[in-house]
Design a protein around this motif. Sequence first.
Motif, short mmCIF file in Angstrom:
data_model
loop_
_atom_site.label_atom_id
_atom_site.label_comp_id
_atom_site.label_asym_id
_atom_site.label_seq_id
_atom_site.Cartn_x
_atom_site.Cartn_y
_atom_site.Cartn_z
N ALA A 11 -13.62 25.21 6.08
CA ALA A 11 -12.80 25.57 5.02
C ALA A 11 -12.04 24.16 4.93
CB ALA A 11 -11.91 26.68 5.10
N TRP A 17 -18.56 22.23 0.82
CA TRP A 17 -18.44 23.06 -0.37
C TRP A 17 -19.48 22.45 -1.39
CZ3 TRP A 17 -13.68 23.49 -3.92
CH2 TRP A 17 -13.67 24.27 -4.89
N SER A 37 -13.62 26.73 12.59
CA SER A 37 -12.43 26.21 12.57
C SER A 37 -12.22 24.74 13.13
CB SER A 37 -11.26 26.93 13.20
OG SER A 37 -10.14 26.35 13.48
N LYS A 204 -17.08 29.11 -8.73
CA LYS A 204 -16.31 30.32 -8.55
C LYS A 204 -16.85 30.95 -7.37
CE LYS A 204 -13.94 31.59 -12.79
NZ LYS A 204 -13.86 32.36 -13.81
N SER A 206 -18.42 30.24 -4.93
CA SER A 206 -18.53 29.60 -3.37
C SER A 206 -17.06 28.96 -3.20
CB SER A 206 -19.52 28.48 -3.60
OG SER A 206 -19.14 27.34 -4.52
N TRP A 207 -15.97 29.44 -4.05
CA TRP A 207 -14.92 28.60 -3.68
C TRP A 207 -14.28 29.13 -2.38
CZ3 TRP A 207 -12.26 26.19 -8.14
CH2 TRP A 207 -11.11 25.94 -7.87
N PRO A 208 -13.97 28.17 -1.65
CA PRO A 208 -13.62 28.59 -0.17
C PRO A 208 -12.32 29.14 -0.15
CG PRO A 208 -14.28 26.13 -0.28
CD PRO A 208 -14.14 26.48 -1.65
N PRO A 209 -12.07 30.08 0.77
CA PRO A 209 -10.53 30.63 0.94
C PRO A 209 -9.62 29.67 1.10
CG PRO A 209 -11.95 31.21 2.74
CD PRO A 209 -12.90 30.57 1.80
N GLN A 210 -8.45 29.67 0.57
CA GLN A 210 -7.08 28.89 1.07
C GLN A 210 -7.63 27.30 0.46
OE1 GLN A 210 -6.79 29.79 5.14
NE2 GLN A 210 -5.02 30.78 4.58
N TRP A 211 -8.65 27.04 -0.29
CA TRP A 211 -8.60 25.82 -0.59
C TRP A 211 -7.65 25.29 -1.66
CZ3 TRP A 211 -12.49 22.25 0.36
CH2 TRP A 211 -12.71 21.23 -0.38
N SER A 213 -4.51 25.97 -1.62
CA SER A 213 -3.50 26.85 -2.01
C SER A 213 -2.28 26.15 -1.80
CB SER A 213 -3.73 28.04 -0.99
OG SER A 213 -3.35 27.48 0.46
#
Lengths: 224, 224
Positions: A11, A17, A37, A204, A206-211, A213
């Motif tokens: 991420a 991405w 990670s 939309k 493929s939007w990575p989580p917490q990108w 944020s």
Amino acid sequence: MAKSMSLLWGAGSPPCWRVMITLEEKRLQGYKRKLLSFQKGEHKSQEVLELNPRGQLPAFRHGDVVVNESTAACLYLENRFQSQGNRLIPDSPAEQALVFQRMMEGLTLTDRLNSVIYYDLLVPEEERHDSTLKRSKETLSTELQLWEGYLQNVWSISNHTPVSLRLTASALFPMWSFIQTLSAGRFPKLAKYYSLLKERPSIKASWPPQWMSSRQGYGVLKDL
Amino acid sequence: MAKSMSLLWGAGSPPCWRVMITLEEKRLQGYKRKLLSFQKGEHKSQEVLELNPRGQLPAFRHGDVVVNESTAACLYLENRFQSQGNRLIPDSPAEQALVFQRMMEGLTLTDRLNSVIYYDLLVPEEERHDSTLKRSKETLSTELQLWEGYLQNVWSISNHTPVSLRLTASALFPMWSFIQTLSAGRFPKLAKYYSLLKERPSIKASWPPQWMSSRQGYGVLKDL
């Protein structure tokens, strides 16, 4: 076909991405995907090194084919699945030239953005100079003005061809997403292009989580 | 066809030579060619800026198509003249992936080479640190060992396919030519690959005058 594909990704990584957007554009959903990670150093694990000796993400496999450089993976996927999903490289030689040109220029933009955003991360404290960072910001600002100029013509082109579908957009969007922290007043075309692209289904989906944020980390871009 | 092409180029520039090798491989001789001087700042002249707003060489035009990024120009020329001269991108998807992958990795090699060779040129004296250059040399050495490993398999591949003709080789040769200053004892495969490629007609025909006539400037590579 996508079942024979696997992607190791992280991420927050624009190259990862980039590949994920391209897979969506080519309707190659359902591939095996594993989030690793960076913080835990999982990109240097044996699992990654077996596919990507650089210990970098993405690490992408399609059957026996391993292609880890994100731009190379985009070119491979477009050529391999030309008639599936959206065409990312146009047929016309002139448009092809433009797509290749912007795709490669995008790597320069990436380098210039990284040298500002990640200055503290990339350079040990005792080797840092305010003058270096100042120069890098000036170079980045010039670079962004160049792209702002390129985008003057996007709207007229898009009347004729869905340029927003093309490889350049897929390859560049993860960088544009950093650019959202810029002043929209100073870079109005970049801001408009960003808001147009972010509504694309491939992006939309493929939007990575917490990108992004938190935008705090990119405050360094605000005074460009 | 090549009469509608023009190239503004500079001696000593790997990106310029990359395009010139590709033009030879595609049998696109007879194009208009103009040698400009970096020392005199001719790459920042109006003539260049009209084609390439970055003020960089090469500046390449084919009819109405302008494509200045050297890798983009190679991709464009190969796609546009697929059936002419040597095929630089193979048909097999697996081989294509490998060519794209190495082509993009070649840009990392280029960056790492530049950060050592041009350290004094790129970084003002008051911002230089021995520790930075030392780290860059270590990174370059690791990079070169990776390529040395990749080349373990070139000879067996070349029994089946003329891999030495392919885009990767055209795109990388100008960098290999810097690599000739390395210790052949430490990088025997790179040395062998260099000596194999330098005999290619496309490379001989396009060899820029005074290219590497003095190796003294690259002494920095000797102790890698």
